[in-house]
Each structure stands twice: as C-alpha cells, then as structure tokens.
Write a protein that holds these residues in place. Structure first.
Motif, short mmCIF file in Angstrom:
data_model
loop_
_atom_site.label_atom_id
_atom_site.label_comp_id
_atom_site.label_asym_id
_atom_site.label_seq_id
_atom_site.Cartn_x
_atom_site.Cartn_y
_atom_site.Cartn_z
N SER A 71 -4.56 0.22 -1.85
CA SER A 71 -4.28 1.57 -2.34
C SER A 71 -5.14 1.90 -3.56
O SER A 71 -5.63 3.03 -3.69
CB SER A 71 -2.79 1.73 -2.67
OG SER A 71 -2.37 0.79 -3.63
N THR B 126 0.83 -1.21 0.00
CA THR B 126 0.00 0.00 0.00
C THR B 126 0.86 1.26 0.00
O THR B 126 0.69 2.14 -0.85
CB THR B 126 -0.94 0.00 1.22
OG1 THR B 126 -1.73 -1.18 1.22
CG2 THR B 126 -1.85 1.21 1.19
N ILE C 159 1.03 4.02 -3.14
CA ILE C 159 -0.11 4.91 -2.93
C ILE C 159 0.07 6.28 -3.58
O ILE C 159 -0.90 6.93 -3.98
CB ILE C 159 -0.40 5.04 -1.42
CG1 ILE C 159 -1.84 5.50 -1.20
CG2 ILE C 159 0.58 6.00 -0.74
CD1 ILE C 159 -2.34 5.30 0.21
#
Length: 453
Positions: free
Chosen positions: A75, A20, A24
C-alpha cells in the motif's frame, strides 16, 4: 506449513492483502501531508520488517504476520507510481509510469530463479532464503531514493513553488536555456490546474464522487482494479503449481523451472507494453489484452477439461496457453494498473483516487485468492468458465467507458472528464495564453530527439 490446501491455503496466500486493504485509506493522508518520498521510505521499512520476521518465523502465525507487513509495503509503494508520474519528462511520462509496475516482473524473475536454485537446499532453508532476500533490492536502491528529488507537483501543492521550479529546471531542462520555456509551461499549467481545483473545492474524500467527472474517474479506476484481479490471471499466478498438477506436471524441478521462464517472459512482454502505451494507446492495449486473455482461456479450459474428463495425454500442451495468458496480461494490465488511474486524477485528489483503485484491486485479489482454491477443489476445471464470462464483461466496460489519454499532459486530461465552466474555460484559456510556449516545447522535443540521434 505442511502443504496447506483449500481454505487454509487461500488465507495464507491472501494474507498480504489484509495489510494492504487495512492501511490503504490512511496512506493518502501521509502522501499528501509529508510528500511522496516519505511514504516510499515507509515501503522499505515494512519490507525489512516483513523479510526479517518471515525468514525467522517459528510457526505459521509469525509467517502470516510477516506477510501482512509485506502487504503494508504494497500500500505504501503505490505512492511511487504517483511520484514517477508527477516527475517524469512530459514526452516520456507514459513510458516511465507504465514501467513502474512492469518492473514488478524483474523482481518476479529474481524470485523465481532464487526459488529454483534453493529447491535443493535441505530443511527450511529452501523457503527461508527467498523470504529473507526480499529485503535485498530495496536496500540496494535506498541510496538512489535518498538522492532522488521530491515531486514538483507535490511541492507546488504545499506552496513550495521555488523548490518545484528548481526540480523541473534540473531534471527537465538540465539548466539549459533552450529547455527553459518547457519548464515555464509546466509550472504555469500546474498552477492553473491548482487554481481550478481550489475554485471547485476538490481535495476531500467526498470530492471523489462530488462531480460527474470524478464519479467517472472513480468508476474507471476501481473497475480497472477489479478487472486486474478477476481477468483470469489470478488462478494462473497464485495457483500455478495447482494448474500444473491438474494436467500431470508433478515434478518440483519442472514446475519451478517453468515458473522462472514464465516470469522472464512476463518481464519482456510488460516492458514492451510500457513502450507501446504512447504508440498504440492505453485503451487499445487494454482491448487487445482482454481479447487475448479470453482466447487463451478458452484453450486453457478445453485442454484441462479433455485431460481430466477424457484422460487424454495432452495436458502439457497447457504450457503454451499459460504463456499466452501471462503475455496478454502483461502487455497492458501489468504496466498500466497504476499508471492509467494515476493520470486520470487531478493533483489534489490523485493520491486518493489511485489508492481507492488499489483498495478495490487488493480487495478483489484477497477475495479471489481466498475463493479460488475452494472453487477449484469443488468444481475443478469448470471454474475457469466463470472467468470467461467475467472477461466478456471487462471487454464491454473498457470498450464503452475507458477514454484514451495518449498525448495529453496530466493537467490537460482534466478536459476529458470535467465539463464545468471553471475547468473548460480555465485550461482552454491557459492553453491559448501559452500557445507560444507550447511551440517552444515542441521545439524542445525536437532538439531532444536530435540530441539523442
């Protein structure tokens, strides 16, 4: 995995957040360039990969890789929150946006009961079946995603104004003449907000800190992400079995059954919280939540301390306070962790602002999950006292800095943060010129309410 503990347990639990946090800041580019739906499709793809690799894992390394792919899906899936906020009907935007993350607990309920059911399976099937089934719900929902329209605000932002208006006419007006003034109002507010943002040159990452209004947005959004991770629910969520073992609940069937019941309870409370955002207000719900978590944590800490230090047989009373912690967490933080920062930002920086907040959330969660087992192993129940101090800080920050956004459209929220002449004069002028249409939109709301009756 041979029952990991300490640092190894922390790394395995935190591994999704590697994926993530590592991706992101790239997702907003794709979200703004190719649309919200394209990134949601990527969510489904990464879930498929993570589920297949995880369910067929032959060693710890491949299992961790599968969890990193699941982190990539986290994400990407934040774009769904943006999409929901941008396409929802004005009078129900708050509820639908809050339901996005509240429905997380629907998946938790399914997962918890699947785990409870597969606990009796022999060998690796007890954990391979739940891991593989992670792909089931996204696959079932894929046809609905294909049918769903693109965000009208994103369409307008890339110059596809006719398509944007067509989406609003279909989903907000149902092509009925009585509702058309509302669509006209929405389109003119969207275009007015876009014009203001162009004049202020708001579109880059740098713009997130370029103005006092954006700096305040960024602080609130990122602090909320950290608060979600560090308000105390992390220990209960990620190390529930450790918490239960600390107070003498050792049977696997009892732990899994309690977890399943807790997730069902979370779902009901989170949905309730989603429906309260436009009644009680966002800020008030956050304050109720953190005060409730603080009081519940006092009980959780005291019971654990008495059980561990004085060896009193009261450990199972902690179940009540575990439910309280989860309940107060779910009433506000769960439904609004994405919806609140999402509505603070204007169109051109919405994806960057939300994903910045989610980076802090996942970064704080990664740190928290990695550190928690080490700290619990080192100082035991005393570690809970650290969270009591953090909860006091969270309360003070929410009380003094979080604004109330109830009752405002996405475009009107800019008036709370941006005090520059372009924004204030532009949006106030737009509101004045559209006063008649606003009255029409009020009429539309009344007609809608009567139709429902």
């Amino acid at each position: 995995m041979n029952h990991p503990t300490g640092t190894w347990l922390g790394f395995i639990s935190a591994s999704p957040f590697v994926g993530t946090c590592g991706s992101i800041f790239f997702i907003p580019y794709f979200c703004d360039r190719f649309g919200r739906k394209a990134v949601i499709y990527a969510t489904v793809l990464f879930i498929w990969i993570g589920s297949i690799v995880g369910a067929s894992a032959k060693n710890p390394a491949s299992y961790i890789v599968s969890r990193i792919f699941m982190g990539l899906s986290f994400s990407c899936n934040y774009s769904a929150s943006i999409w929901i906020g941008e396409i929802s009907y004005p009078t129900t935007r708050g509820i639908f946006s809050a339901c996005y993350h509240a429905i997380y607990y629907f998946g938790s309920v399914l997962c918890a009961w699947v785990i409870f059911g597969t606990r009796v399976c022999s060998g690796d099937a007890a954990w391979r079946i739940p891991v593989g089934l992670q792909a089931a719900i996204p696959t079932i929902l894929l046809p609905a995603l294909i049918y769903a329209p693109e965000s009208p605000r994103w369409l307008a932002s890339v110059g596809r104004f006719e398509e944007a208006e067509a989406v609003l006419l279909k989903f907000h007006a149902n092509y009925e003449e009585v509702y058309i003034p509302l669509v006209q109002l929405e389109m003119e507010e969207i275009l007015a907000a876009m014009e203001i943002q162009k004049k202020n040159n708001i579109s880059s990452w740098k713009s997130l800190v370029a103005t006092p209004g954006n700096r305040k947005r960024l602080f609130i959004s990122c602090f909320l992400g950290v608060a979600f991770a560090w308000n105390g629910q992390g220990i209960v969520t990620w190390y529930l079995s450790t918490v239960f073992k600390d107070v003498g609940i050792l049977e696997v069937w009892k732990q899994t059954l309690l977890n399943a019941c807790i997730q069902l309870f979370n779902l009901l409370v989170a949905i309730t919280g989603a429906f309260l955002v436009d009644i009680v207000g966002r800020r008030t719900l956050f304050l109720i939540s953190i005060i409730g978590i603080f009081c519940s944590y006092i009980g959780l800490t005291v019971i654990t301390a008495v059980y561990k230090e004085l060896h009193k047989e009261i450990g199972q009373a902690i179940i009540v306070f575990v439910f309280f912690v989860y309940g107060f967490q779910a009433i506000a933080f769960a439904p609004m962790i994405t919806s609140y920062p999402n509505e603070l930002w204007p169109q051109t920086t919405r994806s960057k602002g939300l994903f910045s907040a989610m980076f802090f959330l996942n970064g704080a969660t990664f740190f928290n999950i990695f550190v928690n087992p080490i700290a619990i192993e080192a100082i035991g129940w005393k570690y809970y006292c650290v969270y009591l101090g953090v909860q006091v800080i969270i309360f003070l920050v929410i009380f003094y800095t979080f604004p109330e956004t109830k009752g405002h459209s996405l475009e009107e929220i800019a008036l709370i943060f941006d005090k520059d002449d372009w924004t204030q004069s532009g949006l106030h002028k737009e509101q004045t010129s559209l006063e008649g249409k606003k009255l029409s939109s009020i009429y539309v709301t009344e007609v809608s309410s009567k139709d429902e009756l």
